[in-house]
Design an enzyme around this catalytic site. Structure first.
Site, PDB file in Angstrom:
ATOM      1  N   TYR A 133      16.985  29.289   9.903  1.00  0.00           N
ATOM      2  CA  TYR A 133      15.738  30.005  10.189  1.00  0.00           C
ATOM      3  C   TYR A 133      15.442  29.987  11.678  1.00  0.00           C
ATOM      4  CZ  TYR A 133      14.153  30.188   5.304  1.00  0.00           C
ATOM      5  OH  TYR A 133      14.013  30.450   3.979  1.00  0.00           O
ATOM      6  N   LYS A 140       0.847  -1.198   0.000  1.00  0.00           N
ATOM      7  CA  LYS A 140       0.000   0.000   0.000  1.00  0.00           C
ATOM      8  C   LYS A 140       0.882   1.248   0.000  1.00  0.00           C
ATOM      9  CE  LYS A 140      -0.475  -0.166   5.029  1.00  0.00           C
ATOM     10  NZ  LYS A 140      -1.305  -0.690   6.126  1.00  0.00           N
TER      11      LYS A 140
HETATM   12  C1  LIG Z   1      -0.605  -1.723   6.697  1.00  0.00           C
HETATM   13  C2  LIG Z   1      -1.208  -2.995   7.116  1.00  0.00           C
HETATM   14  C3  LIG Z   1      -0.397  -4.111   7.357  1.00  0.00           C
HETATM   15  C4  LIG Z   1       1.107  -4.033   7.338  1.00  0.00           C
HETATM   16  O1  LIG Z   1       1.545  -3.350   8.501  1.00  0.00           O
HETATM   17  P1  LIG Z   1       3.098  -3.218   8.854  1.00  0.00           P
HETATM   18  O2  LIG Z   1       3.096  -2.649  10.217  1.00  0.00           O
HETATM   19  O3  LIG Z   1       3.685  -2.289   7.848  1.00  0.00           O
HETATM   20  O4  LIG Z   1       3.671  -4.582   8.741  1.00  0.00           O
HETATM   21  C5  LIG Z   1      -1.015  -5.300   7.661  1.00  0.00           C
HETATM   22  N1  LIG Z   1      -2.373  -5.389   7.732  1.00  0.00           N
HETATM   23  C6  LIG Z   1      -3.177  -4.336   7.516  1.00  0.00           C
HETATM   24  C7  LIG Z   1      -4.641  -4.495   7.626  1.00  0.00           C
HETATM   25  C8  LIG Z   1      -2.627  -3.110   7.211  1.00  0.00           C
HETATM   26  O5  LIG Z   1      -3.420  -2.062   7.010  1.00  0.00           O
END
Ligand SMILES: *Cc1c(COP(=O)(O)O)cnc(C)c1O
Length: 375
Positions: A264, A35
């Site tokens: 800054y 994702k």
């Molecule tokens: C993002 C996600 C994962 C993976 O999580 P990580 O902490 O990056 O391993 C697994 N399951 C779901 C439902 C997620 O949304």
């Protein structure tokens, strides 16, 4: 000459981390979670290294389309399921498996006619109170899905709120087991934290890990070499390798007197005469704007620190430790913001931590203007 900033994605490290996840998973199948454009790495870029996974999990339908266009014919799981009725046609066209976490999604499925076209993962809210059916609603939802002609196999799924910290997964695991008790179907529970902390590799674990591993595990951050706990030491202990580095160069040098103010807001005051380097990286590249003075950074292979505020296109660094190590520390010196380069390694979590964030956020925020090379 283009601005001297460059991110590099390492396919070898991705393959290595996938193998680490697989060994922690025992015999469970592995969803590679891609994702957020593969956590900022780029779905197309990581695909050649992660195609050894059993499936890809994501939540954006366009990313699913990309994977199919790349030739991936295996399972793809939509982690948030469908966002609207029209997405079900896309699932049928692309053969996407999808999560069902809300009664509305069941209602949409009831309108589809193609027999057994939808393979779904029914999601239990095991205590996180984000997505999913409560334990009380779960069996009713499962029964309803069984009755729909368009629904094929129904698997079971939950997501842990505290797999990376105390109190761990015990209570959520119990809720899951009692909710799915006696129901047929595959199971998926583990994110990276649960997989690494409760999987087969963990020496501290005594019990049989098969209940938590289930049939499918869902590692994300571990594939990209980040730590699910936020602690760089954990990523090292689990032998994860950084998959993204961010490299730039020194583009300016200031020799300042004791008492000089830097950057800054004049937030940094030199306590002694100092050599300050200006590196070509800023928050418009994805470097965290809140990184405070002292945030680690590597110049010419020597660990040093950020000084003053991060600006849009530049940061200032202390070059004295670099000079003390006998390096030039001058215009053109390479600067490693995070990742691995030559003999240097700087964990993305080491950079994230002083800014109060996680490696996840830094990799996802890599800006589009940064050129990316795949090795
Ligand atoms: C993002 C996600 C994962 C993976 O999580 P990580 O902490 O990056 O391993 C697994 N399951 C779901 C439902 C997620 O949304």
């Amino acid at each position: 000459m283009p601005r001297p900033i460059q991110a590099t994605i390492s396919l070898d490290s991705l393959r290595h981390n996938l193998a680490r996840a697989r060994s922690a998973a025992g015999g469970a199948r592995v969803w590679a979670v891609v994702k957020a454009n593969a956590y900022g790495h780029g779905v197309e870029r990581v695909f050649p290294a992660l195609r050894g996974a059993d499936g890809f999990a994501l939540l954006d339908l366009a990313e699913a389309e990309t994977l199919r266009a790349l030739g991936w014919g295996g399972p793809i799981l939509l982690l948030e399921g469908c966002f609207g009725l029209e997405d079900l046609a896309t699932c049928e066209r692309l053969n996407l498996w999808h999560v069902v976490h809300d009664p509305a999604q069941i209602h949409w499925l009831a309108s589809r006619r193609k027999p057994r076209a939808h393979r779904v993962f029914l999601k239990l809210n095991s205590g996180m109170n984000r997505l999913g059916f409560t334990p009380e609603q779960y069996r009713v939802a499962w029964q309803r899905l069984q009755e729909l002609p368009a629904v094929g196999a129904v698997s079971h799924m939950t997501h842990f709120a505290t797999a990376d910290c105390e109190p761990g997964i015990g209570e959520a695991l119990e809720r899951f087991e009692s909710a799915v008790d006696g129901l047929p179907g595959e199971r998926s529970l583990c994110n990276s934290a649960a997989l690494l902390r409760y999987g087969v590799q963990e020496p501290a674990r005594r019990e049989d890990p098969s209940a938590v591993l289930g049939d499918w595990v869902r590692p994300g951050i571990a594939l990209y070499g980040g730590s699910p706990t936020g602690a760089h030491a954990d990523a090292q202990r689990w032998e994860l390798r950084p998959t993204m580095n961010l490299l730039t160069r020194i583009i300016g040098v200031q020799q300042v007197e004791a008492g000089a103010l830097v950057g800054y807001g004049a937030t940094f005051r030199a306590e002694r005469p100092m050599r300050i380097g200006v590196a070509a990286v800023g928050y418009a590249d994805g470097y965290p704007r809140h990184a405070p003075t002292g945030t680690p950074i590597v110049v010419d292979g020597v660990r040093t620190r950020l000084v003053g505020r991060v600006s849009m296109d530049m940061v200032m660094v202390d070059l004295d430790p670099v000079r003390a190590a006998g390096r030039a520390a001058d215009i053109g010196s390479p600067v490693l913001c995070w990742g691995r380069h030559l003999d240097s390694e700087l964990g993305i979590d080491e950079v994230a931590e002083p800014s109060g964030t996680l490696g996840y956020e830094l990799m996802c925020a890599l800006a589009r203007r940064v050129p990316v090379q795949v090795v």
